[in-house]
Design a protein around this motif. Structure first.
Motif, PDB file in Angstrom:
ATOM      1  N   UNK A   9      12.563   1.828   3.715  1.00 57.42           N
ATOM      2  CA  UNK A   9      11.713   2.366   3.333  1.00 57.42           C
ATOM      3  C   UNK A   9      10.316   2.589   2.673  1.00 57.42           C
ATOM      4  N   UNK A  10      10.230   3.699   3.003  1.00 58.60           N
ATOM      5  CA  UNK A  10       8.891   4.135   3.681  1.00 58.60           C
ATOM      6  C   UNK A  10       8.418   4.471   1.867  1.00 58.60           C
ATOM      7  N   UNK A  11       7.677   3.925   1.559  1.00 59.70           N
ATOM      8  CA  UNK A  11       7.193   4.429   0.323  1.00 59.70           C
ATOM      9  C   UNK A  11       6.627   5.814  -0.225  1.00 59.70           C
ATOM     10  N   UNK A  12       6.568   6.283  -1.301  1.00 58.81           N
ATOM     11  CA  UNK A  12       6.021   7.635  -1.363  1.00 58.81           C
ATOM     12  C   UNK A  12       5.280   7.731  -2.721  1.00 58.81           C
ATOM     13  N   UNK A  13       5.077   6.071  -3.538  1.00 58.15           N
ATOM     14  CA  UNK A  13       5.063   6.873  -4.879  1.00 58.15           C
ATOM     15  C   UNK A  13       4.277   5.120  -5.360  1.00 58.15           C
ATOM     16  N   UNK A  14       3.296   5.716  -6.671  1.00 63.49           N
ATOM     17  CA  UNK A  14       2.575   4.303  -6.367  1.00 63.49           C
ATOM     18  C   UNK A  14       3.045   3.933  -8.112  1.00 63.49           C
ATOM     19  N   UNK A  15       3.282   2.477  -8.095  1.00 64.10           N
ATOM     20  CA  UNK A  15       4.170   1.994  -9.427  1.00 64.10           C
ATOM     21  C   UNK A  15       5.151   1.222  -9.036  1.00 64.10           C
ATOM     22  N   UNK A  16       5.724   0.782 -10.108  1.00 65.03           N
ATOM     23  CA  UNK A  16       6.984  -0.338 -10.147  1.00 65.03           C
ATOM     24  C   UNK A  16       7.915   0.170  -9.348  1.00 65.03           C
ATOM     25  N   UNK A  17       8.561   0.062  -8.725  1.00 66.09           N
ATOM     26  CA  UNK A  17      10.371   0.238  -7.954  1.00 66.09           C
ATOM     27  C   UNK A  17      11.450  -0.698  -8.110  1.00 66.09           C
ATOM     28  N   UNK A  18      12.142   0.002  -8.652  1.00 67.09           N
ATOM     29  CA  UNK A  18      14.047  -0.967  -9.334  1.00 67.09           C
ATOM     30  C   UNK A  18      14.739  -0.837  -7.882  1.00 67.09           C
ATOM     31  N   UNK A  19      15.076  -2.398  -7.486  1.00 69.96           N
ATOM     32  CA  UNK A  19      16.297  -1.989  -6.273  1.00 69.96           C
ATOM     33  C   UNK A  19      17.227  -2.536  -7.355  1.00 69.96           C
ATOM     34  N   UNK A  20      18.496  -1.928  -6.534  1.00 65.94           N
ATOM     35  CA  UNK A  20      19.820  -2.224  -6.609  1.00 65.94           C
ATOM     36  C   UNK A  20      20.897  -2.554  -5.422  1.00 65.94           C
ATOM     37  N   UNK A  21      20.736  -3.757  -5.265  1.00 68.97           N
ATOM     38  CA  UNK A  21      22.065  -3.265  -4.471  1.00 68.97           C
ATOM     39  C   UNK A  21      23.954  -3.786  -4.990  1.00 68.97           C
ATOM     40  N   UNK A  22      24.643  -2.299  -4.262  1.00 71.11           N
ATOM     41  CA  UNK A  22      26.032  -2.523  -5.128  1.00 71.11           C
ATOM     42  C   UNK A  22      27.153  -2.997  -3.769  1.00 71.11           C
ATOM     43  N   UNK A  23      27.551  -4.163  -3.008  1.00 73.14           N
ATOM     44  CA  UNK A  23      28.535  -4.077  -2.729  1.00 73.14           C
ATOM     45  C   UNK A  23      30.167  -3.943  -2.416  1.00 73.14           C
ATOM     46  N   UNK A  24      30.790  -3.500  -2.448  1.00 72.06           N
ATOM     47  CA  UNK A  24      32.566  -3.623  -2.828  1.00 72.06           C
ATOM     48  C   UNK A  24      33.200  -4.066  -1.436  1.00 72.06           C
ATOM     49  N   UNK A  52       0.521  -1.303   0.224  1.00 72.56           N
ATOM     50  CA  UNK A  52      -0.169   0.245  -0.339  1.00 72.56           C
ATOM     51  C   UNK A  52       0.808   1.367  -0.165  1.00 72.56           C
ATOM     52  N   UNK A  53       0.365   2.346  -0.408  1.00 75.87           N
ATOM     53  CA  UNK A  53       1.383   3.165  -1.064  1.00 75.87           C
ATOM     54  C   UNK A  53       1.264   4.175   0.859  1.00 75.87           C
ATOM     55  N   UNK A  54       2.634   4.225   0.833  1.00 71.67           N
ATOM     56  CA  UNK A  54       2.782   4.251   2.605  1.00 71.67           C
ATOM     57  C   UNK A  54       2.958   4.067   3.381  1.00 71.67           C
ATOM     58  N   UNK A  55       3.055   2.275   2.600  1.00 66.98           N
ATOM     59  CA  UNK A  55       3.856   1.638   3.937  1.00 66.98           C
ATOM     60  C   UNK A  55       5.146   1.837   3.555  1.00 66.98           C
TER      61      UNK A  55
END
Length: 274
Positions: free
Chosen positions: A58-73, A4-7
């Protein structure tokens, strides 16, 4: 399942060495690409509470598809994922409580999954009968002069605005226009032509949802819920189930039981109207 938006979404990823062993990274960057194309880079605690196991809320602020990228070094590794967020007021044909009552469900364990199926059911019902849940629609009509323009989503409840697409084009006051909500036809009260291209903003849907539409939706929900959980409740056999589908429906295959279709029939859109 969508949030839900705001989750608050808990994002997690593992940092491993080339051999696959969990290892704390020297550096970690989390990048979230939002539906509007902007990005967020929330801070991630490093080192994590458990070796190699990273997380971030992360607290959602927009409706729609979100992509997530973790980058470790140090060592280098990466992980990508996606999650979806519902609009603030998603179109729902009936409430979660009504759905659970119809399905005789008391537990709350499957609430999130069931809410998703209510959204799918609503979309399926509206495929047959047009908008049921009230919503604001904005659509462009690009052809030139005509005495009548026909809105694409019916029933239409009211016009909000009619504006010109092109700079210097002609817009119209809604008070000067007549709307036939059942057909979607819009024309000028003085009988003149509507000159385009135009952008129509209007409210579509139903003020009162008829019982046949509501109950037809409940039969669709029951069918989808039972068939997708067949391994737990046994298969649904055509001819042995009051809700079974005996023949495919063009465009929807076996997703809609015949009894639901019969209930929706009085409100089905005319051929060629979508």
């Amino acid at each position: 399942m969508p949030f839900d938006l705001g989750d608050t979404v808990r994002l997690a990823a593992d940092s491993t060495d080339p051999g696959g062993t969990l290892t704390n990274a020297t550096g970690v960057t989390l990048t979230i690409t939002l539906p509007d194309g902007t990005t967020a880079t929330p801070a991630v605690t490093n080192p994590p509470a458990q070796t190699g196991k990273y997380s971030c809320d992360y607290v959602t602020t927009q409706a729609g598809r979100h992509s997530v990228r973790w980058l470790f070094t140090g060592p280098g590794s990466a992980y990508t994922d996606v999650f979806d967020v519902r609009e603030a007021v998603p179109p729902l044909l009936f409430s979660l409580a009504d759905a659970k009552k119809h399905l005789n469900i008391v537990s709350t364990a499957d609430d999130d999954e069931l809410r998703g199926w209510i959204e799918s059911t609503t979309r399926a019902v509206e495929w047959f009968v047009g908008p049921v849940v009230r919503r604001t629609v904005t659509e462009r009509h690009t052809f030139g002069c005509a005495p009548v323009r026909v809105l694409r989503q019916i029933p239409a409840l009211s016009l909000v605005s009619v504006t010109a697409v092109l700079t210097g084009g002609v817009g119209y006051q809604v008070a000067d226009l007549d709307l036939d909500g059942d057909t979607g036809e819009v024309q000028r009260k003085n009988g003149g032509l509507l000159t385009g291209p135009l952008i129509f903003t209007y409210t579509a849907g139903r003020t009162i949802i008829p019982a046949n539409i509501r109950d037809g939706g409940k039969l669709i929900l029951q069918h989808l819920w039972r068939t997708q959980r067949g391994s737990l409740r046994g298969p649904v056999i055509a001819g042995a189930d009051d809700y079974a589908v005996t023949e495919p429906i063009p465009g929807l295959g076996y997703a809609i039981p015949n009894r639901a279709l019969e209930l929706l029939e009085p409100d089905r859109l005319p051929p060629g109207v979508a």
